[in-house]
Scaffold this motif. Structure first.
Motif, PDB file in Angstrom:
ATOM      1  N   ALA A   1       1.282  -0.758   0.004  1.00  0.00           N
ATOM      2  CA  ALA A   1      -0.009   0.323  -0.008  1.00  0.00           C
ATOM      3  C   ALA A   1       0.869   1.030  -0.039  1.00  0.00           C
ATOM      4  O   ALA A   1       0.854   2.247  -0.509  1.00  0.00           O
ATOM      5  CB  ALA A   1      -0.544   0.198   1.255  1.00  0.00           C
ATOM      6  N   GLU A   2       1.935   1.077   0.403  1.00  0.00           N
ATOM      7  CA  GLU A   2       2.857   1.923   0.969  1.00  0.00           C
ATOM      8  C   GLU A   2       3.576   2.229  -0.948  1.00  0.00           C
ATOM      9  O   GLU A   2       3.497   4.077  -0.911  1.00  0.00           O
ATOM     10  CB  GLU A   2       3.978   2.386   1.591  1.00  0.00           C
ATOM     11  CG  GLU A   2       4.652   3.183   1.901  1.00  0.00           C
ATOM     12  CD  GLU A   2       5.735   2.706   3.266  1.00  0.00           C
ATOM     13  OE1 GLU A   2       5.293   2.135   4.517  1.00  0.00           O
ATOM     14  OE2 GLU A   2       7.137   2.157   2.802  1.00  0.00           O
ATOM     15  N   LEU A   3       3.767   1.669  -1.417  1.00  0.00           N
ATOM     16  CA  LEU A   3       4.057   1.812  -2.331  1.00  0.00           C
ATOM     17  C   LEU A   3       3.301   2.321  -3.096  1.00  0.00           C
ATOM     18  O   LEU A   3       3.422   3.044  -4.581  1.00  0.00           O
ATOM     19  CB  LEU A   3       4.705   0.444  -3.361  1.00  0.00           C
ATOM     20  CG  LEU A   3       5.313   0.355  -4.847  1.00  0.00           C
ATOM     21  CD1 LEU A   3       6.427   1.241  -5.307  1.00  0.00           C
ATOM     22  CD2 LEU A   3       5.299  -1.517  -4.925  1.00  0.00           C
ATOM     23  N   ILE A   4       1.911   2.025  -3.627  1.00  0.00           N
ATOM     24  CA  ILE A   4       0.968   2.107  -4.520  1.00  0.00           C
ATOM     25  C   ILE A   4       0.055   3.465  -4.163  1.00  0.00           C
ATOM     26  O   ILE A   4       0.382   4.146  -4.975  1.00  0.00           O
ATOM     27  CB  ILE A   4      -0.174   0.966  -4.602  1.00  0.00           C
ATOM     28  CG1 ILE A   4      -0.388   0.097  -5.078  1.00  0.00           C
ATOM     29  CG2 ILE A   4      -1.160   1.957  -4.850  1.00  0.00           C
ATOM     30  CD1 ILE A   4      -1.010  -1.580  -5.040  1.00  0.00           C
ATOM     31  N   ASP A   5       0.069   4.119  -2.771  1.00  0.00           N
ATOM     32  CA  ASP A   5       0.166   5.388  -2.106  1.00  0.00           C
ATOM     33  C   ASP A   5      -1.640   6.142  -2.341  1.00  0.00           C
ATOM     34  O   ASP A   5      -1.566   7.130  -3.184  1.00  0.00           O
ATOM     35  CB  ASP A   5       0.944   6.127  -2.836  1.00  0.00           C
ATOM     36  CG  ASP A   5       1.615   8.005  -2.272  1.00  0.00           C
ATOM     37  OD1 ASP A   5       1.429   7.335  -1.074  1.00  0.00           O
ATOM     38  OD2 ASP A   5       1.826   8.574  -2.815  1.00  0.00           O
ATOM     39  N   LEU A   6      -2.108   4.491  -1.744  1.00  0.00           N
ATOM     40  CA  LEU A   6      -3.818   5.199  -1.835  1.00  0.00           C
ATOM     41  C   LEU A   6      -4.179   5.701  -0.384  1.00  0.00           C
ATOM     42  O   LEU A   6      -4.702   5.957   0.085  1.00  0.00           O
ATOM     43  CB  LEU A   6      -4.380   4.499  -2.558  1.00  0.00           C
ATOM     44  CG  LEU A   6      -3.900   4.862  -4.375  1.00  0.00           C
ATOM     45  CD1 LEU A   6      -5.372   3.116  -4.782  1.00  0.00           C
ATOM     46  CD2 LEU A   6      -4.823   5.947  -4.991  1.00  0.00           C
ATOM     47  N   HIS A   7      -3.377   4.691   0.116  1.00  0.00           N
ATOM     48  CA  HIS A   7      -4.295   4.620   2.189  1.00  0.00           C
ATOM     49  C   HIS A   7      -2.673   3.886   2.292  1.00  0.00           C
ATOM     50  O   HIS A   7      -1.640   3.275   1.528  1.00  0.00           O
ATOM     51  CB  HIS A   7      -5.370   4.115   1.891  1.00  0.00           C
ATOM     52  CG  HIS A   7      -4.871   2.209   1.235  1.00  0.00           C
ATOM     53  ND1 HIS A   7      -5.102   1.281   1.754  1.00  0.00           N
ATOM     54  CD2 HIS A   7      -5.929   2.006  -0.433  1.00  0.00           C
ATOM     55  CE1 HIS A   7      -4.620   0.116   1.070  1.00  0.00           C
ATOM     56  NE2 HIS A   7      -5.597   0.804   0.218  1.00  0.00           N
ATOM     57  N   ARG A   8      -3.060   3.375   3.198  1.00  0.00           N
ATOM     58  CA  ARG A   8      -1.432   2.880   4.487  1.00  0.00           C
ATOM     59  C   ARG A   8      -1.555   1.292   5.010  1.00  0.00           C
ATOM     60  O   ARG A   8      -0.734   0.724   5.140  1.00  0.00           O
ATOM     61  CB  ARG A   8      -1.310   3.731   6.187  1.00  0.00           C
ATOM     62  CG  ARG A   8      -0.936   5.257   5.127  1.00  0.00           C
ATOM     63  CD  ARG A   8      -1.495   5.651   7.000  1.00  0.00           C
ATOM     64  NE  ARG A   8      -0.415   5.032   8.566  1.00  0.00           N
ATOM     65  CZ  ARG A   8      -1.113   4.576   9.638  1.00  0.00           C
ATOM     66  NH1 ARG A   8      -1.801   5.829  10.024  1.00  0.00           N
ATOM     67  NH2 ARG A   8      -0.317   3.786  10.351  1.00  0.00           N
ATOM     68  N   GLY A   9      -3.344   0.715   4.514  1.00  0.00           N
ATOM     69  CA  GLY A   9      -2.787  -0.400   3.835  1.00  0.00           C
ATOM     70  C   GLY A   9      -2.416  -1.200   5.833  1.00  0.00           C
ATOM     71  O   GLY A   9      -3.512  -2.208   5.962  1.00  0.00           O
ATOM     72  N   THR A  10      -3.386  -0.368   6.200  1.00  0.00           N
ATOM     73  CA  THR A  10      -3.039  -0.887   7.993  1.00  0.00           C
ATOM     74  C   THR A  10      -4.753  -0.714   8.263  1.00  0.00           C
ATOM     75  O   THR A  10      -5.275   0.809   7.813  1.00  0.00           O
ATOM     76  CB  THR A  10      -2.417  -0.455   8.825  1.00  0.00           C
ATOM     77  OG1 THR A  10      -1.821   1.137   8.955  1.00  0.00           O
ATOM     78  CG2 THR A  10      -0.578  -0.472   8.363  1.00  0.00           C
ATOM     79  N   LEU A  11      -4.990  -1.168   9.273  1.00  0.00           N
ATOM     80  CA  LEU A  11      -6.260  -1.246   9.965  1.00  0.00           C
ATOM     81  C   LEU A  11      -5.703  -0.265  10.924  1.00  0.00           C
ATOM     82  O   LEU A  11      -5.551  -0.580  12.586  1.00  0.00           O
ATOM     83  CB  LEU A  11      -7.022  -1.984  10.651  1.00  0.00           C
ATOM     84  CG  LEU A  11      -7.479  -3.069   8.693  1.00  0.00           C
ATOM     85  CD1 LEU A  11      -8.014  -4.375   9.590  1.00  0.00           C
ATOM     86  CD2 LEU A  11      -8.597  -2.599   8.667  1.00  0.00           C
ATOM     87  N   ALA A  12      -6.759   1.325  11.147  1.00  0.00           N
ATOM     88  CA  ALA A  12      -6.399   2.043  12.222  1.00  0.00           C
ATOM     89  C   ALA A  12      -7.413   2.881  12.104  1.00  0.00           C
ATOM     90  O   ALA A  12      -8.268   3.070  11.255  1.00  0.00           O
ATOM     91  CB  ALA A  12      -5.168   2.654  12.029  1.00  0.00           C
ATOM     92  N   ALA A  13      -8.001   3.940  13.475  1.00  0.00           N
ATOM     93  CA  ALA A  13      -8.629   5.004  13.333  1.00  0.00           C
ATOM     94  C   ALA A  13      -8.623   6.150  12.465  1.00  0.00           C
ATOM     95  O   ALA A  13      -7.634   6.031  12.247  1.00  0.00           O
ATOM     96  CB  ALA A  13      -8.871   5.359  14.749  1.00  0.00           C
ATOM     97  N   GLY A  14      -9.520   6.320  10.996  1.00  0.00           N
ATOM     98  CA  GLY A  14      -9.559   6.803  10.337  1.00  0.00           C
ATOM     99  C   GLY A  14      -8.869   6.514   8.957  1.00  0.00           C
ATOM    100  O   GLY A  14      -8.437   6.881   7.977  1.00  0.00           O
TER     101      GLY A  14
END
Ligand SMILES: [Zn+2]
Length: 383
Positions: free
Chosen positions: A337-350
């Protein structure tokens, strides 16, 4: 919606949570807290939705990829891309980067998904690959010769809606006559395309199997090396010093070789896959051990490498590279996700509520990723 997880992986390498509630409001996760009170769904394990950083949506895993391209119409390939987008999503892949299509199929599919007209993952699309005349992928790519042509080809992809760029630095397995170990686009062509793309905020992925082509692409400033199957010490050092990502696509040669005896694939593909596979096992393992950033990507669409089988890439990162299940999941979520750069790919508030509902803990049963009990994208249950 409250999802209760027996074991909770947020996509990072932190210790997994136990008995956790994910609170989802609208399209996002709004809170993660200790389980209490009622829940809407209770499952053994929750992970982020998978992120596949290397797919070709219009290709469906046909035994003879080049033949299938040559014998199909653009409309037929568009329909396959629509079908493959849906299959990816239903298998738990909630974000993909399409790194090479004919025409602008991937951009059109991406836009239809964003508009809610068809189901599919979040997407980035490179458009047509930029290759040398007659080089790897020429039959679906934009052939370029010279630095100004490279810049022009980047501008053409941007005009066609591409939001990342793919450049071909070496030969490849599936193109007749293209030798994977040989460099193709020259350093000046690579640099011109990369500088032009970066000027407009687009990241550049480079198909690079052979050692010289890998180094050419890294020295030219590329953001990710796709495949990277023939690494030497200097290439490893360059990966580390530039901070570029490596997308190992382990599934691609593995699936070709699993079907060696079928008689369905062209002989030149089998011969090249054998050579590539040998160096791949050593190279990628060394890269992982050296601490190179490894982002999950499977090259889905190549022979027998189906869009709904990305879980296999996660399993191969575990079994071939020696990653723990959690490290393999991390590569196939947060790092990709970091490479693709649309979102962080992690589950967290927000963060976007893209998650998988699984029947078992991936630490003891990684194959559970093959058949998620449920898939949620943007807070909506899509399966
Ligand atoms: Zn590819």
């Amino acid at each position: 919606m409250i999802v209760r997880a027996g074991v909770f992986y947020d996509g990072s390498l932190d210790t997994p949570g136990r008995n956790v509630d994910l609170v989802i409001e609208g399209t996002n996760v709004t809170a993660i807290r200790a389980a209490s009170g009622d829940a809407d769904v209770t499952v053994a394990c929750v992970t982020p939705g998978l992120v596949n950083a290397h797919v070709h949506l219009e290709m469906s895993g046909e035994a003879d990829s080049m033949g299938a391209m040559a014998l199909s119409t653009q409309n037929q390939r568009l329909l396959r891309a629509v079908e493959n987008a849906r299959n990816s999503l239903h298998a738990g892949v909630t974000t993909v980067r399409d790194v090479g299509c004919s025409g602008a199929i991937a951009q059109d599919v991406r836009d239809a998904i964003v508009a809610g007209r068809i189901p599919g993952p979040r997407m980035r699309a490179a458009g047509a690959v930029l290759c040398m005349t007659g080089g790897h992928g020429w039959f679906l790519g934009r052939e370029i010769d010279g630095p100004w042509d490279a810049r022009k080809a980047v501008r053409e992809q941007m005009r066609a809606g591409a939001d990342c760029i793919k450049m071909i630095a070496t030969g490849g397995v599936l193109t007749r006559g293209a030798v994977p170990g040989n460099a193709q686009l020259t350093p000046v062509e690579l640099e011109a395309g990369i500088v032009e793309a970066h000027r407009h905020g687009l990241r550049v992925a480079s198909h690079a199997i052979g050692t010289l082509g890998i180094k050419n692409a890294l020295r030219a400033g590329v953001d990710s090396i796709e495949h990277g199957h023939m690494l030497d010490d200097e290439a490893l050092d360059l990966l580390k010093s530039t901070g570029a990502y490596l997308v190992p696509t382990l599934t691609a040669p593995t699936c070709i070789l699993e079907h060696l005896e079928d008689g369905t694939q062209p002989q030149f593909v089998l011969d090249k896959a054998r050579v590539v596979n040998e160096s791949m096992l050593v190279s990628i393992r060394r890269a992982f051990e050296a601490g190179v950033k490894i982002a999950g990507g499977s090259d889905a669409g190549t022979p027998f490498n189906f869009h709904d089988n990305y879980a296999y890439e996660v399993e191969l990162m575990h079994s071939l590279l020696g990653m723990t299940s959690q490290q393999a999941l991390h590569a196939a979520t947060a790092v990709a996700a970091e490479l693709i750069d649309l979102h962080r790919g992690t589950l967290a508030a927000g963060e976007p509520a893209d998650l998988l509902l699984l029947d078992a803990d991936i630490a003891t049963d990684l194959a559970t990723l093959r058949a998620p009990r449920g898939v949620i994208k943007a807070g909506e249950r899509v399966r």
